[in-house]
Write a protein that holds these residues in place. Structure first.
Motif, PDB file in Angstrom:
ATOM      1  N   ILE A 272       0.832  -1.205   0.000  1.00 51.62           N
ATOM      2  CA  ILE A 272       0.000   0.000   0.000  1.00 51.62           C
ATOM      3  C   ILE A 272       0.861   1.248   0.000  1.00 51.62           C
ATOM      4  CG2 ILE A 272      -1.658   1.325   1.368  1.00 51.62           C
ATOM      5  CD1 ILE A 272      -2.875  -1.317   2.270  1.00 51.62           C
ATOM      6  N   VAL A 273       1.933   1.246   0.812  1.00 48.90           N
ATOM      7  CA  VAL A 273       2.831   2.404   0.867  1.00 48.90           C
ATOM      8  C   VAL A 273       3.470   2.653  -0.489  1.00 48.90           C
ATOM      9  CG1 VAL A 273       4.986   3.272   1.845  1.00 48.90           C
ATOM     10  CG2 VAL A 273       3.292   2.212   3.338  1.00 48.90           C
ATOM     11  N   VAL A 274       3.979   1.597  -1.128  1.00 52.20           N
ATOM     12  CA  VAL A 274       4.608   1.730  -2.444  1.00 52.20           C
ATOM     13  C   VAL A 274       3.595   2.237  -3.467  1.00 52.20           C
ATOM     14  CG1 VAL A 274       5.666   0.464  -4.342  1.00 52.20           C
ATOM     15  CG2 VAL A 274       6.371  -0.013  -1.996  1.00 52.20           C
ATOM     16  N   ALA A 275       2.373   1.677  -3.429  1.00 50.27           N
ATOM     17  CA  ALA A 275       1.354   2.089  -4.398  1.00 50.27           C
ATOM     18  C   ALA A 275       0.976   3.555  -4.215  1.00 50.27           C
ATOM     19  CB  ALA A 275       0.116   1.201  -4.248  1.00 50.27           C
ATOM     20  N   PHE A 276       0.855   3.988  -2.961  1.00 50.51           N
ATOM     21  CA  PHE A 276       0.552   5.396  -2.705  1.00 50.51           C
ATOM     22  C   PHE A 276       1.672   6.290  -3.236  1.00 50.51           C
ATOM     23  CE2 PHE A 276      -2.852   4.475   0.405  1.00 50.51           C
ATOM     24  CZ  PHE A 276      -3.734   5.470   0.032  1.00 50.51           C
ATOM     25  N   ALA A 277       2.918   5.893  -2.976  1.00 54.64           N
ATOM     26  CA  ALA A 277       4.056   6.701  -3.426  1.00 54.64           C
ATOM     27  C   ALA A 277       4.078   6.798  -4.948  1.00 54.64           C
ATOM     28  CB  ALA A 277       5.364   6.102  -2.911  1.00 54.64           C
ATOM     29  N   VAL A 278       3.874   5.671  -5.637  1.00 52.17           N
ATOM     30  CA  VAL A 278       3.875   5.665  -7.096  1.00 52.17           C
ATOM     31  C   VAL A 278       2.719   6.503  -7.637  1.00 52.17           C
ATOM     32  CG1 VAL A 278       3.609   4.208  -9.139  1.00 52.17           C
ATOM     33  CG2 VAL A 278       5.073   3.456  -7.266  1.00 52.17           C
ATOM     34  N   GLY A 279       1.529   6.350  -7.038  1.00 51.06           N
ATOM     35  CA  GLY A 279       0.383   7.118  -7.494  1.00 51.06           C
ATOM     36  C   GLY A 279       0.569   8.609  -7.328  1.00 51.06           C
ATOM     37  N   LEU A 280       1.075   9.017  -6.166  1.00 55.02           N
ATOM     38  CA  LEU A 280       1.317  10.442  -5.930  1.00 55.02           C
ATOM     39  C   LEU A 280       2.404  10.978  -6.855  1.00 55.02           C
ATOM     40  CD1 LEU A 280       1.148  10.543  -2.019  1.00 55.02           C
ATOM     41  CD2 LEU A 280      -0.557  11.392  -3.638  1.00 55.02           C
ATOM     42  N   ALA A 281       3.460  10.172  -7.083  1.00 52.96           N
ATOM     43  CA  ALA A 281       4.526  10.597  -7.989  1.00 52.96           C
ATOM     44  C   ALA A 281       3.988  10.783  -9.402  1.00 52.96           C
ATOM     45  CB  ALA A 281       5.658   9.575  -7.974  1.00 52.96           C
ATOM     46  N   ALA A 282       3.096   9.875  -9.827  1.00 53.73           N
ATOM     47  CA  ALA A 282       2.517   9.997 -11.164  1.00 53.73           C
ATOM     48  C   ALA A 282       1.713  11.285 -11.302  1.00 53.73           C
ATOM     49  CB  ALA A 282       1.640   8.786 -11.466  1.00 53.73           C
ATOM     50  N   LEU A 283       1.003  11.650 -10.236  1.00 52.67           N
ATOM     51  CA  LEU A 283       0.249  12.901 -10.277  1.00 52.67           C
ATOM     52  C   LEU A 283       1.178  14.105 -10.379  1.00 52.67           C
ATOM     53  CD1 LEU A 283      -2.606  12.348  -7.652  1.00 52.67           C
ATOM     54  CD2 LEU A 283      -2.712  12.172 -10.134  1.00 52.67           C
ATOM     55  N   ARG A 284       2.295  14.049  -9.670  1.00 55.19           N
ATOM     56  CA  ARG A 284       3.241  15.160  -9.700  1.00 55.19           C
ATOM     57  C   ARG A 284       3.919  15.289 -11.067  1.00 55.19           C
ATOM     58  NH1 ARG A 284       3.086  19.119  -6.293  1.00 55.19           N
ATOM     59  NH2 ARG A 284       5.357  19.404  -6.433  1.00 55.19           N
ATOM     60  N   VAL A 285       4.153  14.155 -11.719  1.00 51.54           N
ATOM     61  CA  VAL A 285       4.786  14.192 -13.037  1.00 51.54           C
ATOM     62  C   VAL A 285       3.872  14.851 -14.064  1.00 51.54           C
ATOM     63  CG1 VAL A 285       5.594  12.730 -14.943  1.00 51.54           C
ATOM     64  CG2 VAL A 285       6.294  12.220 -12.596  1.00 51.54           C
ATOM     65  N   GLY A 286       2.569  14.637 -13.924  1.00 53.97           N
ATOM     66  CA  GLY A 286       1.621  15.304 -14.808  1.00 53.97           C
ATOM     67  C   GLY A 286       1.373  14.564 -16.097  1.00 53.97           C
ATOM     68  N   LYS A 287       1.337  15.308 -17.217  1.00 48.21           N
ATOM     69  CA  LYS A 287       0.954  14.724 -18.496  1.00 48.21           C
ATOM     70  C   LYS A 287       1.890  13.611 -18.939  1.00 48.21           C
ATOM     71  CE  LYS A 287      -1.452  18.761 -20.364  1.00 48.21           C
ATOM     72  NZ  LYS A 287      -1.517  19.741 -21.478  1.00 48.21           N
ATOM     73  N   ARG A 288       3.163  13.701 -18.592  1.00 52.09           N
ATOM     74  CA  ARG A 288       4.105  12.664 -19.008  1.00 52.09           C
ATOM     75  C   ARG A 288       3.809  11.314 -18.360  1.00 52.09           C
ATOM     76  NH1 ARG A 288       9.596  15.737 -17.666  1.00 52.09           N
ATOM     77  NH2 ARG A 288       8.207  16.452 -15.987  1.00 52.09           N
ATOM     78  N   ALA A 289       3.019  11.306 -17.291  1.00 51.42           N
ATOM     79  CA  ALA A 289       2.653  10.056 -16.629  1.00 51.42           C
ATOM     80  C   ALA A 289       1.342   9.488 -17.145  1.00 51.42           C
ATOM     81  CB  ALA A 289       2.558  10.279 -15.117  1.00 51.42           C
ATOM     82  N   GLU A 290       0.684  10.196 -18.070  1.00 53.41           N
ATOM     83  CA  GLU A 290      -0.598   9.720 -18.568  1.00 53.41           C
ATOM     84  C   GLU A 290      -0.519   8.320 -19.186  1.00 53.41           C
ATOM     85  OE1 GLU A 290      -3.561  10.837 -18.167  1.00 53.41           O
ATOM     86  OE2 GLU A 290      -2.932  12.605 -17.057  1.00 53.41           O
ATOM     87  N   PRO A 291       0.511   7.997 -19.999  1.00 53.80           N
ATOM     88  CA  PRO A 291       0.599   6.624 -20.525  1.00 53.80           C
ATOM     89  C   PRO A 291       0.703   5.575 -19.423  1.00 53.80           C
ATOM     90  CG  PRO A 291       2.019   8.092 -21.771  1.00 53.80           C
ATOM     91  CD  PRO A 291       1.537   8.873 -20.581  1.00 53.80           C
ATOM     92  N   PHE A 292       1.466   5.899 -18.370  1.00 49.68           N
ATOM     93  CA  PHE A 292       1.593   4.956 -17.253  1.00 49.68           C
ATOM     94  C   PHE A 292       0.262   4.761 -16.550  1.00 49.68           C
ATOM     95  CE2 PHE A 292       2.088   4.604 -12.613  1.00 49.68           C
ATOM     96  CZ  PHE A 292       2.627   3.326 -12.534  1.00 49.68           C
ATOM     97  N   LEU A 293      -0.470   5.839 -16.298  1.00 53.61           N
ATOM     98  CA  LEU A 293      -1.765   5.741 -15.622  1.00 53.61           C
ATOM     99  C   LEU A 293      -2.773   4.987 -16.495  1.00 53.61           C
ATOM    100  CD1 LEU A 293      -2.059   9.307 -14.049  1.00 53.61           C
ATOM    101  CD2 LEU A 293      -1.487   7.161 -12.905  1.00 53.61           C
TER     102      LEU A 293
END
Length: 491
Positions: A190-211
């Protein structure tokens, strides 16, 4: 002009097209109940047959054991990818929700409120029934496998690797064979997933393919889980049959009053406290239990909140009407921290039992400490051995002898069935209440009839929408006296 009916309308119409016998035998709840009864019967038959010539389990007992453990293994195998993808996807979806922080706060608040109510009931029952003073003679203690401490939770937060996976090996002294097993710490996932999810939000549009990939992967995992869920009656048969063979009810003799106190507490929370909370929020008690019952049943026989997680998340979203973005956050989080059975009722009554058994007087401060540890310390059970860790943590806090844990291990599997059922019910209840309070609960879905498609599960999946449309058209055609092929032309 053609319109696509709501999922609830689909289920109602499809259910109406089936006969009463087909609806009964096709219902998932009926299949689980039938498997429970058949499992008990087969378990009793296996007990009657007795051990084989070598003193081991007979063929029937061994078969039941393999079926049960294999099904739980299947569920657990899907838990890690489910939690990771669900939490990452839910964090990305929470961008569209204005009150995301408020939802998280309300979830934690209601986790604490229901835990406090449950531990209070446990304390009262322990004082009234006096299970420790009524304990029978000849109790045999054994050492607990894991001792809970206040550091377990803090240490468990630190991921050992990307997904909190660990590998342990053991050497058989007789054969020299090495057995290895892979485990995981759900809290670390859960901790890792939260960290990855929050990081993806901070990255912005460049993380859209990952999301986008994560959301697609979640869809695939959910489909695999649906297949696993569909064979739950078979797994239930093996689990309950194996439980009858391995544990039976004879071990309750010396701890009958303790077991009675635990189950009275569980029944009060499940069938009195939870209904009161539902009614006070204007929700139908019957609809909640009819929607959540598949998960509660599976939790009872599997004895695993984590193993039941896929089912709990499904019914919370698809039967109880909790939005997917919120349910995919609240249910996985609750499966590790929301344990009214294991972390509230059980440690309260068990701690009082140990104190009474060893003639250790308890003061009002001790009862306050029991409540505080139960409300705040349940997360320390995440990814460990559940109630045993919570009990050792409680006894350590109160200064009571840890030998008391060993007294209760003999009947722990029997008690764990009820504890886990209450855990899972609470994990579905709190998101439902919070969604209702925040005005985001789909009440049409919550109040929809439960007949028809099991779980109302796949009805919302895009790839099944066409099949449902075709089936609904067939129902309409039958009612209007036209053929299914002609029905679209008449719309």
């Amino acid at each position: 002009m053609s319109t696509t009916p709501a999922p609830a309308a689909h289920r109602t119409a499809v259910a109406a097209s089936r006969g009463p016998v087909a609806r009964l035998f096709g219902g998932f709840g009926f299949q689980i109940l039938a498997a429970l009864v058949l499992g008990v019967v087969l378990g009793l038959v296996a007990v009657t047959i007795g051990p084989d010539a070598a003193g081991g389990p007979n063929g029937l007992a061994a078969t039941l054991g393999v079926i049960g453990t294999s099904y739980v293994t299947l569920l657990k195998a899907a838990v890690v990818p489910l939690i990771f993808t669900a939490i990452v996807a839910s964090i990305s979806n929470l961008r569209r929700v204005r009150n995301a922080a408020r939802l998280a706060g309300q979830t934690l608040l209601w986790f604490a409120i229901t835990a406090l109510i449950a531990v209070t009931i446990g304390i009262v029952l322990g004082l009234v029934i006096q299970p420790g003073a009524r304990a029978g003679d000849g109790l045999e203690a054994s050492e607990p496998h894991t001792v809970g401490t206040s550091w377990n939770f803090l240490v468990g937060l630190i991921p050992q690797n990307f997904l909190g996976l660990s590998i342990s090996s053991s050497l058989d002294a007789d054969t020299g064979a090495v057995a290895s097993s892979v485990g995981f710490n759900v809290l670390q996932v859960i901790v890792v997933a939260f960290a990855v999810g929050l990081a993806a939000l901070r990255v912005g549009k460049r993380a859209e393919p990952f999301l986008a990939f994560t959301e697609s992967l979640l869809k695939v995992i959910q489909r695999v889980l649906w297949w696993i869920i569909r064979i739950a009656p078979i797994g239930t048969l093996g689990l309950i049959g194996s439980a009858v063979v391995n544990y039976g009810w004879g071990k309750l003799a010396n701890l009958a009053w303790f077991a009675l106190a635990i189950y009275i507490g569980l029944v009060l929370v499940l069938f009195v406290v939870y209904p009161i909370l539902l009614k006070s929020h204007g929700l139908s008690i019957r609809q909640f239990f009819s929607g959540a019952w598949p998960a509660i049943q599976l939790a009872f026989v599997s004895r695993s909140s984590i193993g039941t997680l896929p089912v709990t998340e499904r019914i919370t979203e698809r039967n109880l009407g909790v939005p997917r973005a919120y349910a995919s956050f609240a249910v996985p989080f609750g499966s590790t921290t929301k344990m009214d059975g294991c972390a509230a009722i059980y440690p309260a009554i068990a701690a009082i039992f140990v104190a009474q058994f060893f003639n250790v007087p308890l003061t009002p401060l001790h009862y306050v400490l029991i409540a505080v540890v139960s409300v705040l310390g349940s997360a320390a059970t995440a990814g460990t051995t559940g109630a045993t860790v919570m009990l050792t943590l409680t006894l350590s806090t109160l200064g009571l002898p840890l030998e008391g844990v060993g007294l209760l291990l003999a009947i722990d599997p029997i008690l764990d069935m009820g504890r886990t059922a209450v855990n899972v019910a609470g994990q579905a209840l709190v998101p439902t209440i919070v969604a209702k309070r925040e005005g985001i609960l789909d009440e049409e879905l919550y109040n929809a009839p439960r007949q028809g498609l099991p779980f109302a599960d796949d009805s919302a999946d895009d790839d099944l929408q066409g099949d449902l449309d075709a089936e609904l058209e067939a129902v309409r055609a039958a009612q209007s006296g036209t053929s299914a092929e002609d029905a679209p032309a008449k719309r």
